[in-house]
Design a protein around this motif. Structure first.
Motif, mmCIF file in Angstrom:
data_model
loop_
_atom_site.group_PDB
_atom_site.id
_atom_site.type_symbol
_atom_site.label_atom_id
_atom_site.label_comp_id
_atom_site.label_asym_id
_atom_site.label_seq_id
_atom_site.Cartn_x
_atom_site.Cartn_y
_atom_site.Cartn_z
ATOM 1 N N ASN A 44 0.826 -1.197 0.000
ATOM 2 C CA ASN A 44 0.000 0.000 0.000
ATOM 3 C C ASN A 44 0.872 1.263 0.000
ATOM 4 O OD1 ASN A 44 -2.229 1.669 0.159
ATOM 5 N ND2 ASN A 44 -2.305 1.590 2.395
ATOM 6 N N TYR A 45 1.508 1.525 -1.142
ATOM 7 C CA TYR A 45 2.346 2.708 -1.250
ATOM 8 C C TYR A 45 2.525 3.078 -2.718
ATOM 9 C CZ TYR A 45 6.030 -0.749 -2.227
ATOM 10 O OH TYR A 45 6.772 -1.780 -2.750
ATOM 11 N N GLU A 46 2.945 4.315 -2.954
ATOM 12 C CA GLU A 46 3.237 4.794 -4.302
ATOM 13 C C GLU A 46 4.315 5.859 -4.204
ATOM 14 O OE1 GLU A 46 -0.494 7.985 -4.374
ATOM 15 O OE2 GLU A 46 -0.591 6.153 -5.572
ATOM 16 N N PHE A 47 4.971 6.145 -5.339
ATOM 17 C CA PHE A 47 6.081 7.086 -5.351
ATOM 18 C C PHE A 47 5.693 8.392 -6.045
ATOM 19 C CE2 PHE A 47 8.142 2.922 -5.008
ATOM 20 C CZ PHE A 47 8.977 3.150 -3.930
ATOM 21 N N HIS A 48 6.267 9.510 -5.543
ATOM 22 C CA HIS A 48 6.000 10.834 -6.102
ATOM 23 C C HIS A 48 7.303 11.621 -6.171
ATOM 24 C CE1 HIS A 48 1.526 10.780 -5.683
ATOM 25 N NE2 HIS A 48 1.813 9.899 -4.748
ATOM 26 N N ASN A 49 7.335 12.587 -7.100
ATOM 27 C CA ASN A 49 8.439 13.540 -7.134
ATOM 28 C C ASN A 49 8.277 14.547 -6.006
ATOM 29 O OD1 ASN A 49 9.832 12.634 -9.517
ATOM 30 N ND2 ASN A 49 8.135 13.449 -10.729
ATOM 31 N N SER A 50 9.377 15.195 -5.643
ATOM 32 C CA SER A 50 9.300 16.274 -4.651
ATOM 33 C C SER A 50 10.476 17.207 -4.857
ATOM 34 C CB SER A 50 9.335 15.719 -3.221
ATOM 35 O OG SER A 50 10.659 15.404 -2.835
ATOM 36 N N THR A 51 10.355 18.408 -4.300
ATOM 37 C CA THR A 51 11.499 19.308 -4.309
ATOM 38 C C THR A 51 12.513 18.827 -3.270
ATOM 39 O OG1 THR A 51 10.712 20.833 -2.601
ATOM 40 C CG2 THR A 51 9.936 21.213 -4.871
ATOM 41 N N VAL A 52 13.710 19.372 -3.341
ATOM 42 C CA VAL A 52 14.755 18.989 -2.388
ATOM 43 C C VAL A 52 14.339 19.354 -0.970
ATOM 44 C CG1 VAL A 52 17.138 19.454 -1.666
ATOM 45 C CG2 VAL A 52 16.610 19.117 -4.085
ATOM 46 N N TYR A 53 13.738 20.526 -0.789
ATOM 47 C CA TYR A 53 13.327 20.937 0.559
ATOM 48 C C TYR A 53 12.146 20.098 1.048
ATOM 49 C CZ TYR A 53 12.821 24.043 4.568
ATOM 50 O OH TYR A 53 12.779 24.541 5.844
ATOM 51 N N GLU A 54 11.217 19.754 0.162
ATOM 52 C CA GLU A 54 10.087 18.913 0.563
ATOM 53 C C GLU A 54 10.565 17.514 0.925
ATOM 54 O OE1 GLU A 54 7.627 19.274 -2.828
ATOM 55 O OE2 GLU A 54 6.568 21.048 -2.097
ATOM 56 N N LEU A 55 11.606 17.053 0.254
ATOM 57 C CA LEU A 55 12.218 15.767 0.600
ATOM 58 C C LEU A 55 12.643 15.772 2.062
ATOM 59 C CD1 LEU A 55 13.775 13.074 -0.190
ATOM 60 C CD2 LEU A 55 15.668 14.564 -0.820
ATOM 61 N N TYR A 56 13.260 16.859 2.467
ATOM 62 C CA TYR A 56 13.720 17.015 3.841
ATOM 63 C C TYR A 56 12.534 17.055 4.817
ATOM 64 C CZ TYR A 56 14.616 20.836 7.290
ATOM 65 O OH TYR A 56 14.639 21.663 8.382
ATOM 66 N N ILE A 57 11.451 17.762 4.429
ATOM 67 C CA ILE A 57 10.255 17.820 5.276
ATOM 68 C C ILE A 57 9.661 16.436 5.459
ATOM 69 C CG2 ILE A 57 7.873 18.678 5.405
ATOM 70 C CD1 ILE A 57 8.872 21.177 3.869
ATOM 71 N N TRP A 58 9.530 15.693 4.370
ATOM 72 C CA TRP A 58 8.921 14.375 4.420
ATOM 73 C C TRP A 58 9.756 13.392 5.247
ATOM 74 C CZ3 TRP A 58 7.210 15.554 -1.059
ATOM 75 C CH2 TRP A 58 5.819 15.648 -1.136
ATOM 76 N N MET A 59 11.059 13.496 5.164
ATOM 77 C CA MET A 59 11.909 12.589 5.946
ATOM 78 C C MET A 59 11.637 12.739 7.432
ATOM 79 S SD MET A 59 15.542 12.871 3.937
ATOM 80 C CE MET A 59 16.412 11.849 5.145
#
Length: 457
Positions: free
Chosen positions: A158-173
């Motif tokens: 139950n998962y899928e992949f999406h693009n993100s900005t470099v800063y959003e990558l940091y937020i999501w982590m």
């Protein structure tokens, strides 16, 4: 209107009771159907797996999952991959294409050490470059990683992949690491001994990703010494933005149009999704206006924290007593006339009364990284006086934060004790002390050119 205390408690309750939507970062080459089917994250570099032909790394099998694990974040990243790259020497990265922190050059043989300054000590040019690089990271998509999203981490596939900005990558982590695990009242990065090493890895990760993006190999994250002021002296348009009476960043600030990522929602079955419906679209900050958190930590608070000899103590969570880590985190609260409800690290988050107050959304506010850079400096100051301190080795530590558990959701893989005992110069950075000495054990008066300190409302 001003965000209410009631609203914050409502969102907090939803966060604690609904561990649903989760995001994490994955190397882009490892999100292909072939890599997912083979459960192998060993990308090619220069035509060979993990750069093996040039002796940069090798593909290795991972240890088994914890017995009975039902959440795919437990035993990271074994649910997704049986094998990942293990880099050799000074090489690093999910494909061994990069250098370890502290090294650079084609063969990673050139030492590279930067000095993190207190932000008010940066020159105008240095500060402008820092802000410009942050904005580029906020606007530019990551070419190296993708975001994994799931609305129930206990459901197979139950998962899928999406693009993100470099800063959003940091937020999501950070969002990923703050989520409590299914059937576990714990997470990867807080309320336990991993607090400091996880956030150290986090700062080093985002520093390197911004360097890769911008080409500025001397980019660094400054720290904010909140003991030198009795108000948010960087909440001005010269720095991170003054706010209006509703908590919105003023239009004169370069941060006024920064939108939030992964906001909370009132829907009990989904507390995080990509849209901002039902949550403030832009950054919110009301420093000093949270009724129960009107002050910042003081120099004496830091001194008292540094005086604690044990890094952590049983039960290695928010209940630990006489623990440097738990005091630094802010769960051990001084018994003094201020009648605080939290202290140190936690108090700074609560003081901001906005996007930074809720742990899962806190990284949206760029002040977050400066705050944690100072937390890292405090730990480094403590470790210099306690060089023989060890990372806790106990079954009482929650599984995700045990010494040899991999920190979720990092690629390349790092154990919680990976950075323990390593001099920070060997990790590529040091801290420059503030140019002005402290005026005493409490907070200092405003420096020339700063706003006159205001008593919190």
């Amino acid at each position: 209107m001003l965000l209410s205390l009631h609203w914050f408690w409502l969102v907090l309750v939803l966060y604690l009771t609904n561990p649903r939507e989760v995001e994490a970062q994955f190397p882009r080459p490892c999100t292909t159907p072939e890599a997912r089917k083979d459960r192998t994250c060993c990308p090619l570099f220069n035509g060979s797996i993990c750069g093996s032909s040039s002796r940069r790394g090798k593909c290795v099998k991972l240890p088994q999952l914890y017995p009975g694990a039902v959440d795919y974040r437990v035993g990271w990243p074994r649910y997704f991959f049986h094998s990942t790259c293990e880099c050799l020497g000074n090489y690093d990265g999910f494909d061994c294409s990069q250098c370890l922190p502290g090294w650079r050059g084609p063969q990673c043989e050139e030492p590279h050490v930067i000095e993190r300054k207190e932000i008010t000590d940066m020159t105008d040019s240095e500060r402008e470059t820092f802000f410009s690089n942050l904005h580029q990271a906020k606007q530019s998509h990551s070419s190296r990683y993708m975001i994994l999203r799931s609305n129930d981490t206990a459901v197979e596939g139950n998962y899928e992949f999406h693009n993100s900005t470099v800063y959003e990558l940091y937020i999501w982590m950070h969002y990923y690491a703050t989520k409590t695990y299914t059937l576990h009242d714990s997470n990867s990065a807080h309320m336990g001994p991993a607090l400091v090493p996880w956030h150290r890895a986090f700062l080093l990760f985002i520093e390197r990703e911004i360097r890769e993006l911008t080409g500025n190999q001397d980019f660094y994250i400054p720290y904010w010494d909140w003991t030198r002021t009795d108000h948010c002296n960087i909440c001005t348009n010269e720095y991170f933005g003054a706010v209006d009476r509703y908590g919105r960043i003023e239009s004169a600030s370069r941060f006024s149009n920064w939108t939030t990522t992964c906001p909370f929602h009132g829907n009990a079955t989904m507390i995080c999704k990509l849209s901002n419906e039902g949550y403030p679209k832009y950054l919110i900050r009301n420093p000093g206006k949270y009724p129960s958190y009107k002050t910042l930590p003081t120099t004496k608070d830091v001194e008292d924290t540094l005086a604690i000899p044990d890094y952590d103590t049983p039960p290695y969570d928010s209940r630990s007593n006489n623990s440097f880590r738990n005091t630094l985190e802010g769960f051990e609260i001084p018994d003094d006339p201020r009648h605080l409800n939290s202290s140190m690290h936690n108090l700074v988050h609560n003081y901001m009364f906005g996007s930074m107050t809720l742990v899962s959304t806190s990284t949206n506010d760029p002040i977050f990284i400066l705050h944690h850079s100072f937390v890292d400096k405090i730990f480094q100051d403590w470790f210099k006086e306690h060089p023989n301190a060890t990372y806790p080795d106990s079954d009482e530590v929650t599984p995700a934060q045990r010494a040899k558990a991999f920190m979720a959701p990092f690629f390349p893989l790092r154990t919680n004790d990976y950075f323990w005992g390593k001099p920070i110069r060997d990790l590529g950075y040091s801290y420059r002390e503030h140019s002005l000495p402290h005026s005493g054990a409490g907070n200092r008066p405003a420096r020339q050119g700063e706003e006159t300190a205001q008593s919190p409302l």
